[in-house]
Structure formats: structure tokens, C-alpha cells
Design a protein around this motif. Structure first.
Motif, PDB file in Angstrom:
ATOM      1  N   LEU A   1       6.152 -35.265  15.104  1.00  0.00           N
ATOM      2  CA  LEU A   1       5.395 -34.291  14.329  1.00  0.00           C
ATOM      3  C   LEU A   1       6.331 -33.261  13.695  1.00  0.00           C
ATOM      4  O   LEU A   1       6.171 -32.893  12.527  1.00  0.00           O
ATOM      5  CB  LEU A   1       4.351 -33.599  15.208  1.00  0.00           C
ATOM      6  CG  LEU A   1       3.422 -32.612  14.533  1.00  0.00           C
ATOM      7  CD1 LEU A   1       2.683 -33.240  13.367  1.00  0.00           C
ATOM      8  CD2 LEU A   1       2.434 -32.054  15.551  1.00  0.00           C
ATOM      9  N   LEU A   2       7.324 -32.823  14.447  1.00  0.00           N
ATOM     10  CA  LEU A   2       8.288 -31.859  13.910  1.00  0.00           C
ATOM     11  C   LEU A   2       9.037 -32.464  12.716  1.00  0.00           C
ATOM     12  O   LEU A   2       9.205 -31.812  11.681  1.00  0.00           O
ATOM     13  CB  LEU A   2       9.269 -31.431  15.004  1.00  0.00           C
ATOM     14  CG  LEU A   2      10.187 -30.279  14.652  1.00  0.00           C
ATOM     15  CD1 LEU A   2       9.389 -28.977  14.527  1.00  0.00           C
ATOM     16  CD2 LEU A   2      11.267 -30.124  15.717  1.00  0.00           C
ATOM     17  N   CYS A   3       9.445 -33.707  12.863  1.00  0.00           N
ATOM     18  CA  CYS A   3      10.139 -34.398  11.772  1.00  0.00           C
ATOM     19  C   CYS A   3       9.225 -34.540  10.551  1.00  0.00           C
ATOM     20  O   CYS A   3       9.656 -34.316   9.413  1.00  0.00           O
ATOM     21  CB  CYS A   3      10.615 -35.762  12.257  1.00  0.00           C
ATOM     22  SG  CYS A   3      11.572 -36.668  11.037  1.00  0.00           S
ATOM     23  N   THR A   4       7.972 -34.880  10.780  1.00  0.00           N
ATOM     24  CA  THR A   4       7.005 -35.009   9.695  1.00  0.00           C
ATOM     25  C   THR A   4       6.808 -33.675   8.987  1.00  0.00           C
ATOM     26  O   THR A   4       6.776 -33.612   7.750  1.00  0.00           O
ATOM     27  CB  THR A   4       5.655 -35.529  10.236  1.00  0.00           C
ATOM     28  OG1 THR A   4       5.868 -36.805  10.833  1.00  0.00           O
ATOM     29  CG2 THR A   4       4.614 -35.637   9.133  1.00  0.00           C
TER      30      THR A   4
ATOM     31  N   TYR B   1       5.067 -26.021  11.328  1.00  0.00           N
ATOM     32  CA  TYR B   1       6.392 -26.388  11.832  1.00  0.00           C
ATOM     33  C   TYR B   1       6.817 -25.428  12.941  1.00  0.00           C
ATOM     34  O   TYR B   1       7.290 -25.858  14.001  1.00  0.00           O
ATOM     35  CB  TYR B   1       7.420 -26.372  10.690  1.00  0.00           C
ATOM     36  CG  TYR B   1       8.819 -26.723  11.135  1.00  0.00           C
ATOM     37  CD1 TYR B   1       9.255 -28.040  11.096  1.00  0.00           C
ATOM     38  CD2 TYR B   1       9.701 -25.753  11.598  1.00  0.00           C
ATOM     39  CE1 TYR B   1      10.539 -28.382  11.508  1.00  0.00           C
ATOM     40  CE2 TYR B   1      10.968 -26.088  12.020  1.00  0.00           C
ATOM     41  CZ  TYR B   1      11.391 -27.397  11.966  1.00  0.00           C
ATOM     42  OH  TYR B   1      12.657 -27.727  12.386  1.00  0.00           O
ATOM     43  N   ALA B   2       6.652 -24.144  12.711  1.00  0.00           N
ATOM     44  CA  ALA B   2       7.043 -23.138  13.706  1.00  0.00           C
ATOM     45  C   ALA B   2       6.243 -23.302  14.996  1.00  0.00           C
ATOM     46  O   ALA B   2       6.796 -23.154  16.096  1.00  0.00           O
ATOM     47  CB  ALA B   2       6.861 -21.730  13.135  1.00  0.00           C
ATOM     48  N   SER B   3       4.968 -23.633  14.873  1.00  0.00           N
ATOM     49  CA  SER B   3       4.133 -23.835  16.062  1.00  0.00           C
ATOM     50  C   SER B   3       4.590 -25.045  16.867  1.00  0.00           C
ATOM     51  O   SER B   3       4.671 -24.992  18.098  1.00  0.00           O
ATOM     52  CB  SER B   3       2.669 -24.027  15.665  1.00  0.00           C
ATOM     53  OG  SER B   3       2.159 -22.872  15.065  1.00  0.00           O
ATOM     54  N   VAL B   4       4.879 -26.134  16.189  1.00  0.00           N
ATOM     55  CA  VAL B   4       5.338 -27.343  16.877  1.00  0.00           C
ATOM     56  C   VAL B   4       6.695 -27.083  17.527  1.00  0.00           C
ATOM     57  O   VAL B   4       6.931 -27.456  18.678  1.00  0.00           O
ATOM     58  CB  VAL B   4       5.402 -28.546  15.907  1.00  0.00           C
ATOM     59  CG1 VAL B   4       6.030 -29.766  16.569  1.00  0.00           C
ATOM     60  CG2 VAL B   4       4.017 -28.879  15.380  1.00  0.00           C
TER      61      VAL B   4
ATOM     62  N   ARG C   1       8.903 -31.239   8.816  1.00  0.00           N
ATOM     63  CA  ARG C   1      10.129 -30.943   8.063  1.00  0.00           C
ATOM     64  C   ARG C   1      10.097 -31.665   6.726  1.00  0.00           C
ATOM     65  O   ARG C   1      10.425 -31.087   5.678  1.00  0.00           O
ATOM     66  CB  ARG C   1      11.354 -31.356   8.879  1.00  0.00           C
ATOM     67  CG  ARG C   1      12.664 -30.986   8.205  1.00  0.00           C
ATOM     68  CD  ARG C   1      13.881 -31.382   9.030  1.00  0.00           C
ATOM     69  NE  ARG C   1      13.912 -30.650  10.285  1.00  0.00           N
ATOM     70  CZ  ARG C   1      13.990 -31.213  11.482  1.00  0.00           C
ATOM     71  NH1 ARG C   1      14.041 -32.520  11.610  1.00  0.00           N
ATOM     72  NH2 ARG C   1      14.026 -30.472  12.570  1.00  0.00           N
ATOM     73  N   CYS C   2       9.695 -32.932   6.741  1.00  0.00           N
ATOM     74  CA  CYS C   2       9.601 -33.703   5.496  1.00  0.00           C
ATOM     75  C   CYS C   2       8.550 -33.117   4.555  1.00  0.00           C
ATOM     76  O   CYS C   2       8.781 -33.013   3.340  1.00  0.00           O
ATOM     77  CB  CYS C   2       9.282 -35.161   5.797  1.00  0.00           C
ATOM     78  SG  CYS C   2      10.622 -36.053   6.598  1.00  0.00           S
ATOM     79  N   LEU C   3       7.407 -32.722   5.113  1.00  0.00           N
ATOM     80  CA  LEU C   3       6.345 -32.146   4.289  1.00  0.00           C
ATOM     81  C   LEU C   3       6.780 -30.832   3.648  1.00  0.00           C
ATOM     82  O   LEU C   3       6.468 -30.587   2.476  1.00  0.00           O
ATOM     83  CB  LEU C   3       5.077 -31.935   5.114  1.00  0.00           C
ATOM     84  CG  LEU C   3       4.281 -33.198   5.416  1.00  0.00           C
ATOM     85  CD1 LEU C   3       3.162 -32.904   6.409  1.00  0.00           C
ATOM     86  CD2 LEU C   3       3.717 -33.797   4.143  1.00  0.00           C
ATOM     87  N   THR C   4       7.489 -29.994   4.404  1.00  0.00           N
ATOM     88  CA  THR C   4       7.942 -28.740   3.803  1.00  0.00           C
ATOM     89  C   THR C   4       8.912 -29.018   2.660  1.00  0.00           C
ATOM     90  O   THR C   4       8.877 -28.326   1.639  1.00  0.00           O
ATOM     91  CB  THR C   4       8.585 -27.783   4.830  1.00  0.00           C
ATOM     92  OG1 THR C   4       9.672 -28.427   5.477  1.00  0.00           O
ATOM     93  CG2 THR C   4       7.578 -27.291   5.847  1.00  0.00           C
TER      94      THR C   4
ATOM     95  N   GLN D   1       6.446 -35.867  24.418  1.00  0.00           N
ATOM     96  CA  GLN D   1       7.689 -35.395  23.810  1.00  0.00           C
ATOM     97  C   GLN D   1       7.967 -36.154  22.510  1.00  0.00           C
ATOM     98  O   GLN D   1       8.327 -35.547  21.496  1.00  0.00           O
ATOM     99  CB  GLN D   1       8.853 -35.568  24.784  1.00  0.00           C
ATOM    100  CG  GLN D   1      10.159 -35.011  24.271  1.00  0.00           C
ATOM    101  CD  GLN D   1      11.277 -35.150  25.297  1.00  0.00           C
ATOM    102  OE1 GLN D   1      11.097 -35.713  26.374  1.00  0.00           O
ATOM    103  NE2 GLN D   1      12.437 -34.636  24.965  1.00  0.00           N
ATOM    104  N   ASP D   2       7.787 -37.463  22.533  1.00  0.00           N
ATOM    105  CA  ASP D   2       8.011 -38.271  21.332  1.00  0.00           C
ATOM    106  C   ASP D   2       7.039 -37.906  20.216  1.00  0.00           C
ATOM    107  O   ASP D   2       7.431 -37.817  19.048  1.00  0.00           O
ATOM    108  CB  ASP D   2       7.890 -39.764  21.651  1.00  0.00           C
ATOM    109  CG  ASP D   2       9.050 -40.290  22.470  1.00  0.00           C
ATOM    110  OD1 ASP D   2      10.081 -39.593  22.584  1.00  0.00           O
ATOM    111  OD2 ASP D   2       8.917 -41.404  23.015  1.00  0.00           O
TER     112      ASP D   2
END
Length: 91
Positions: free
Chosen positions: A16-19, A54-57, A21-24, A10-11
Motif C-alpha cells: 500500500l505504501l508503494c502504491t 501515504y503519511a497514515s500508512v 508513492r506511485c499515486l502521488t 506487513q506485506d
């Protein structure tokens, strides 16, 4: 050990989701700052790929029940819109 592994998974997915978001955000800035048509197109392609990742994660987190999708509250949306419109009018 199963609960511990679940928390680690989960962490990792949340990070990964946060990363992503930053990359986008970074790729979006790169698109806006691109001076050449070819460079801008490349950045747009990368941006679209990042959105797909992002959508996949996000979907994986949702599937596992680790992220909750809540329906938007119409009254809250209306209130926010009014607040932003008032701020815009005061500029």
C-alpha cells in the motif's frame, strides 16, 4: 498462525505504501500537466489527499516497528550535496 498473519499484514501495508508513492507521483505529473486552473486545483486536492494517506500508512508501519526511521547523517548529506553541486556545475 499469528506470525503468518503478521507477515501478511506487513506485506499488505508495504504494498500500500508503494502504491501510494506511485499515486502521488502520478498526481504530481497531472498537476504539472493541467492546463486549466480548475483542473489543476482538483489535481492538487487529490495530490494532498494522497500525501495524507501515504503519511497514515507510513505511520502505521512505523508504529508496528516494520519501518525504521533513522536520523540523517550530516556527513552523508554534505557529501551528496557536494556531488550534486559538482554535477550541476559540469552541465
Amino acid at each position: 498462525m499469528g506470525q503468518e498473519k503478521r507477515k501478511i499484514d506487513q506485506d499488505v501495508l508495504a504494498d500500500l505504501l508503494c502504491t501510494e508513492r506511485c499515486l502521488t507521483n502520478l498526481y504530481n505529473d497531472a498537476v504539472n500537466e493541467s492546463s486549466g486552473n480548475m483542473a489543476q486545483q482538483q489535481m492538487l486536492n487529490l495530490l494532498m489527499n494522497q500525501h495524507d494517506i501515504y503519511a497514515s500508512v507510513y505511520a502505521e508501519l512505523s508504529k508496528r516497528g516494520w519501518i525504521k526511521d533513522e536520523p540523517a547523517d550530516y556527513e552523508k548529506i554534505k557529501q551528496l550535496k557536494q556531488t550534486y553541486m559538482e554535477q550541476l556545475d559540469s552541465l
